[in-house]
Motif scaffolding. Structure first.
Motif, short mmCIF file in Angstrom:
data_model
loop_
_atom_site.label_atom_id
_atom_site.label_comp_id
_atom_site.label_asym_id
_atom_site.label_seq_id
_atom_site.Cartn_x
_atom_site.Cartn_y
_atom_site.Cartn_z
N ASP A 46 33.91 40.07 42.69
CA ASP A 46 33.81 38.91 41.80
C ASP A 46 34.28 37.64 42.49
O ASP A 46 33.66 36.59 42.38
N ALA B 267 31.67 36.59 45.04
CA ALA B 267 30.49 36.01 44.38
C ALA B 267 30.78 34.59 43.89
O ALA B 267 29.93 33.70 44.03
N SER B 268 31.96 34.39 43.36
CA SER B 268 32.34 33.03 42.90
C SER B 268 32.42 32.07 44.07
O SER B 268 31.97 30.92 43.97
N GLU B 269 33.01 32.52 45.16
CA GLU B 269 33.13 31.65 46.34
C GLU B 269 31.76 31.28 46.87
O GLU B 269 31.52 30.13 47.26
N GLU B 270 30.84 32.25 46.90
CA GLU B 270 29.49 31.97 47.38
C GLU B 270 28.75 31.04 46.42
O GLU B 270 28.07 30.11 46.86
N LYS B 271 28.91 31.26 45.13
CA LYS B 271 28.22 30.43 44.14
C LYS B 271 28.70 28.99 44.22
O LYS B 271 27.89 28.06 44.14
N TRP B 272 29.99 28.80 44.36
CA TRP B 272 30.57 27.47 44.34
C TRP B 272 30.81 26.93 45.74
O TRP B 272 31.40 25.87 45.91
N GLU B 273 30.36 27.69 46.74
CA GLU B 273 30.48 27.28 48.16
C GLU B 273 31.91 26.90 48.51
O GLU B 273 32.18 25.87 49.10
#
Length: 66
Positions: free
Chosen positions: A56, A59-65
């Motif tokens: 999780d 995924a958050s880090e990738e989504k929010w770069e």
């Protein structure tokens, strides 16, 4: 509060707890721990939780770069 009202409330509360207990008890055999490897023991549960939390976070880090 009258004594009879008190008795009624105590009985209602006990019946509610009993219905909840019976409902949970009825679910216990629906998905045995043997069918779910990550429920086998505490170490497996901890690893599963950690893996999911890390996924999780990633995924958050990738989504929010981040």
């Amino acid at each position: 509060m009258s004594r009879s009202r008190f008795v009624v409330e105590v009985i209602e509360s006990a019946l509610k707890r009993r219905r909840c207990f019976d409902a949970v008890k009825g679910l216990q055999d629906m998905l045995p721990a043997d069918d779910v490897p990550h429920w086998r023991d505490d170490a497996s549960i901890d690893k599963w939780l950690s893996d999911n939390r890390n996924a999780d976070r990633k995924a958050s880090e990738e989504k929010w770069e981040i």
